[in-house]
Design a protein around this motif. Structure first.
Motif, PDB file in Angstrom:
ATOM      1  N   SER A  73      -0.873   7.732 -10.848  1.00  0.00           N
ATOM      2  CA  SER A  73      -0.516   8.860 -11.709  1.00  0.00           C
ATOM      3  C   SER A  73       0.887   9.383 -11.408  1.00  0.00           C
ATOM      4  CB  SER A  73      -1.536   9.992 -11.567  1.00  0.00           C
ATOM      5  OG  SER A  73      -1.373  10.664 -10.333  1.00  0.00           O
ATOM      6  N   LYS A  74       1.371   9.165 -10.192  1.00  0.00           N
ATOM      7  CA  LYS A  74       2.707   9.601  -9.799  1.00  0.00           C
ATOM      8  C   LYS A  74       3.748   8.495  -9.969  1.00  0.00           C
ATOM      9  CE  LYS A  74       1.361  13.633  -8.569  1.00  0.00           C
ATOM     10  NZ  LYS A  74       1.643  14.766  -9.400  1.00  0.00           N
ATOM     11  N   GLY A  75       3.308   7.349 -10.525  1.00  0.00           N
ATOM     12  CA  GLY A  75       4.245   6.256 -10.758  1.00  0.00           C
ATOM     13  C   GLY A  75       4.567   5.438  -9.523  1.00  0.00           C
ATOM     14  N   ILE A  76       3.760   5.557  -8.490  1.00  0.00           N
ATOM     15  CA  ILE A  76       3.984   4.804  -7.255  1.00  0.00           C
ATOM     16  C   ILE A  76       3.147   3.543  -7.327  1.00  0.00           C
ATOM     17  CG2 ILE A  76       3.729   4.825  -4.747  1.00  0.00           C
ATOM     18  CD1 ILE A  76       3.965   7.920  -4.944  1.00  0.00           C
ATOM     19  N   VAL A  77       3.812   2.408  -7.218  1.00  0.00           N
ATOM     20  CA  VAL A  77       3.131   1.131  -7.309  1.00  0.00           C
ATOM     21  C   VAL A  77       3.170   0.460  -5.950  1.00  0.00           C
ATOM     22  CG1 VAL A  77       3.075  -1.107  -8.463  1.00  0.00           C
ATOM     23  CG2 VAL A  77       3.841   0.915  -9.707  1.00  0.00           C
ATOM     24  N   ARG A  78       2.004   0.134  -5.437  1.00  0.00           N
ATOM     25  CA  ARG A  78       1.943  -0.585  -4.161  1.00  0.00           C
ATOM     26  C   ARG A  78       2.064  -2.068  -4.440  1.00  0.00           C
ATOM     27  NH1 ARG A  78      -2.559   1.159  -0.147  1.00  0.00           N
ATOM     28  NH2 ARG A  78      -2.945  -0.997  -0.569  1.00  0.00           N
ATOM     29  N   ASN A  79       2.709  -2.763  -3.557  1.00  0.00           N
ATOM     30  CA  ASN A  79       2.885  -4.197  -3.728  1.00  0.00           C
ATOM     31  C   ASN A  79       2.187  -4.892  -2.564  1.00  0.00           C
ATOM     32  OD1 ASN A  79       3.671  -6.700  -4.474  1.00  0.00           O
ATOM     33  ND2 ASN A  79       5.852  -6.288  -4.466  1.00  0.00           N
ATOM     34  N   ASP A  80       0.872  -4.968  -2.622  1.00  0.00           N
ATOM     35  CA  ASP A  80       0.098  -5.597  -1.556  1.00  0.00           C
ATOM     36  C   ASP A  80       0.388  -7.089  -1.500  1.00  0.00           C
ATOM     37  OD1 ASP A  80      -1.122  -3.252  -0.863  1.00  0.00           O
ATOM     38  OD2 ASP A  80      -2.837  -3.582  -2.188  1.00  0.00           O
ATOM     39  N   GLY A  81       0.559  -7.577  -0.296  1.00  0.00           N
ATOM     40  CA  GLY A  81       0.697  -9.012  -0.111  1.00  0.00           C
ATOM     41  C   GLY A  81       2.108  -9.541  -0.220  1.00  0.00           C
ATOM     42  N   PHE A  82       3.105  -8.713  -0.504  1.00  0.00           N
ATOM     43  CA  PHE A  82       4.470  -9.222  -0.625  1.00  0.00           C
ATOM     44  C   PHE A  82       5.106  -9.323   0.751  1.00  0.00           C
ATOM     45  CE2 PHE A  82       9.034  -8.402  -0.745  1.00  0.00           C
ATOM     46  CZ  PHE A  82       9.437  -9.474  -1.509  1.00  0.00           C
ATOM     47  N   VAL A  83       5.628 -10.517   1.046  1.00  0.00           N
ATOM     48  CA  VAL A  83       6.358 -10.741   2.281  1.00  0.00           C
ATOM     49  C   VAL A  83       7.656 -11.434   1.898  1.00  0.00           C
ATOM     50  CG1 VAL A  83       6.355 -11.905   4.513  1.00  0.00           C
ATOM     51  CG2 VAL A  83       4.231 -10.968   3.613  1.00  0.00           C
ATOM     52  N   SER A  84       8.759 -10.902   2.349  1.00  0.00           N
ATOM     53  CA  SER A  84      10.065 -11.475   2.038  1.00  0.00           C
ATOM     54  C   SER A  84      10.150 -12.914   2.550  1.00  0.00           C
ATOM     55  CB  SER A  84      11.158 -10.632   2.694  1.00  0.00           C
ATOM     56  OG  SER A  84      12.417 -11.206   2.468  1.00  0.00           O
ATOM     57  N   ASP A  85      10.928 -13.745   1.849  1.00  0.00           N
ATOM     58  CA  ASP A  85      11.084 -15.149   2.251  1.00  0.00           C
ATOM     59  C   ASP A  85      11.696 -15.282   3.636  1.00  0.00           C
ATOM     60  OD1 ASP A  85       9.995 -16.025  -0.116  1.00  0.00           O
ATOM     61  OD2 ASP A  85      11.940 -16.191  -1.123  1.00  0.00           O
ATOM     62  N   ASP A  86      12.586 -14.349   4.018  1.00  0.00           N
ATOM     63  CA  ASP A  86      13.258 -14.457   5.318  1.00  0.00           C
ATOM     64  C   ASP A  86      12.590 -13.586   6.392  1.00  0.00           C
ATOM     65  OD1 ASP A  86      13.945 -11.978   4.411  1.00  0.00           O
ATOM     66  OD2 ASP A  86      16.084 -12.194   4.773  1.00  0.00           O
ATOM     67  N   PHE A  87      11.327 -13.244   6.204  1.00  0.00           N
ATOM     68  CA  PHE A  87      10.626 -12.374   7.135  1.00  0.00           C
ATOM     69  C   PHE A  87      10.652 -12.903   8.572  1.00  0.00           C
ATOM     70  CE2 PHE A  87       6.703 -11.338   9.430  1.00  0.00           C
ATOM     71  CZ  PHE A  87       6.838  -9.966   9.507  1.00  0.00           C
ATOM     72  N   ASP A  88      10.431 -14.184   8.729  1.00  0.00           N
ATOM     73  CA  ASP A  88      10.334 -14.737  10.078  1.00  0.00           C
ATOM     74  C   ASP A  88      11.639 -15.362  10.580  1.00  0.00           C
ATOM     75  OD1 ASP A  88      10.237 -16.809   8.307  1.00  0.00           O
ATOM     76  OD2 ASP A  88       8.521 -17.814   9.217  1.00  0.00           O
ATOM     77  N   GLU A  89      12.718 -15.132   9.864  1.00  0.00           N
ATOM     78  CA  GLU A  89      14.023 -15.633  10.327  1.00  0.00           C
ATOM     79  C   GLU A  89      14.504 -14.769  11.498  1.00  0.00           C
ATOM     80  OE1 GLU A  89      15.796 -18.310   9.163  1.00  0.00           O
ATOM     81  OE2 GLU A  89      14.005 -18.728   7.929  1.00  0.00           O
ATOM     82  N   PRO A  90      15.202 -15.370  12.455  1.00  0.00           N
ATOM     83  CA  PRO A  90      15.738 -14.566  13.572  1.00  0.00           C
ATOM     84  C   PRO A  90      16.777 -13.559  13.069  1.00  0.00           C
ATOM     85  CG  PRO A  90      16.076 -16.934  13.940  1.00  0.00           C
ATOM     86  CD  PRO A  90      15.484 -16.789  12.593  1.00  0.00           C
ATOM     87  N   LEU A  91      16.838 -12.422  13.747  1.00  0.00           N
ATOM     88  CA  LEU A  91      17.832 -11.413  13.406  1.00  0.00           C
ATOM     89  C   LEU A  91      19.192 -11.846  13.933  1.00  0.00           C
ATOM     90  CD1 LEU A  91      15.779  -8.229  14.283  1.00  0.00           C
ATOM     91  CD2 LEU A  91      16.388  -9.033  12.005  1.00  0.00           C
ATOM     92  N   PRO A  92      20.275 -11.428  13.264  1.00  0.00           N
ATOM     93  CA  PRO A  92      21.607 -11.778  13.751  1.00  0.00           C
ATOM     94  C   PRO A  92      21.849 -11.191  15.146  1.00  0.00           C
ATOM     95  CG  PRO A  92      21.716 -10.608  11.640  1.00  0.00           C
ATOM     96  CD  PRO A  92      20.309 -10.637  12.054  1.00  0.00           C
ATOM     97  N   GLU A  93      22.611 -11.917  15.946  1.00  0.00           N
ATOM     98  CA  GLU A  93      22.843 -11.502  17.332  1.00  0.00           C
ATOM     99  C   GLU A  93      23.572 -10.165  17.409  1.00  0.00           C
ATOM    100  OE1 GLU A  93      25.112 -13.273  21.158  1.00  0.00           O
ATOM    101  OE2 GLU A  93      23.954 -14.674  19.949  1.00  0.00           O
ATOM    102  N   ASP A  94      24.534  -9.923  16.506  1.00  0.00           N
ATOM    103  CA  ASP A  94      25.271  -8.658  16.555  1.00  0.00           C
ATOM    104  C   ASP A  94      24.356  -7.472  16.252  1.00  0.00           C
ATOM    105  OD1 ASP A  94      25.004  -9.400  13.879  1.00  0.00           O
ATOM    106  OD2 ASP A  94      26.808  -8.296  13.298  1.00  0.00           O
ATOM    107  N   PHE A  95      23.335  -7.691  15.456  1.00  0.00           N
ATOM    108  CA  PHE A  95      22.365  -6.619  15.196  1.00  0.00           C
ATOM    109  C   PHE A  95      21.544  -6.325  16.445  1.00  0.00           C
ATOM    110  CE2 PHE A  95      18.095  -5.258  14.014  1.00  0.00           C
ATOM    111  CZ  PHE A  95      18.384  -4.162  13.210  1.00  0.00           C
TER     112      PHE A  95
END
Length: 86
Positions: free
Chosen positions: A58-80
């Motif tokens: 009713s408030k226009g909030i849509v949950r997106n169950d099950g979405f996982v980004s393609d790069d989820f398991d990629e290592p983080l950059p070293e500078d980060f």
């Protein structure tokens, strides 16, 4: 609150059930000592997930169950990783 013996409760079960439906509590005794209560049924407490989902919609909030980004398991950059915390 009514108090009845077990024998009386067996004989008058329909009548006692009607009393409980009307909100009354019935105490059942054995040898004059309380054994159990017959109480009106109550909805179990807890979160009403369907109502929560309806509220979010009713408030226009849509949950997106099950979405996982393609790069989820990629290592983080070293500078980060080496950057100091703020």
């Amino acid at each position: 609150m009514k108090t009845v013996s077990i024998a009386e409760a067996q004989d008058r079960f329909d009548e006692l059930a009607q009393d409980v439906e009307n909100g009354e509590t019935v105490t059942v005794t054995r040898d004059g000592k309380p054994v159990f209560d017959i109480v009106p049924h109550m909805k179990k407490p807890g979160i009403d997930w369907e109502a929560a989902e309806a509220y979010l919609r009713s408030k226009g909030i849509v949950r997106n169950d099950g979405f996982v980004s393609d790069d989820f398991d990629e290592p983080l950059p070293e500078d980060f990783l080496l950057r100091p915390l703020p």
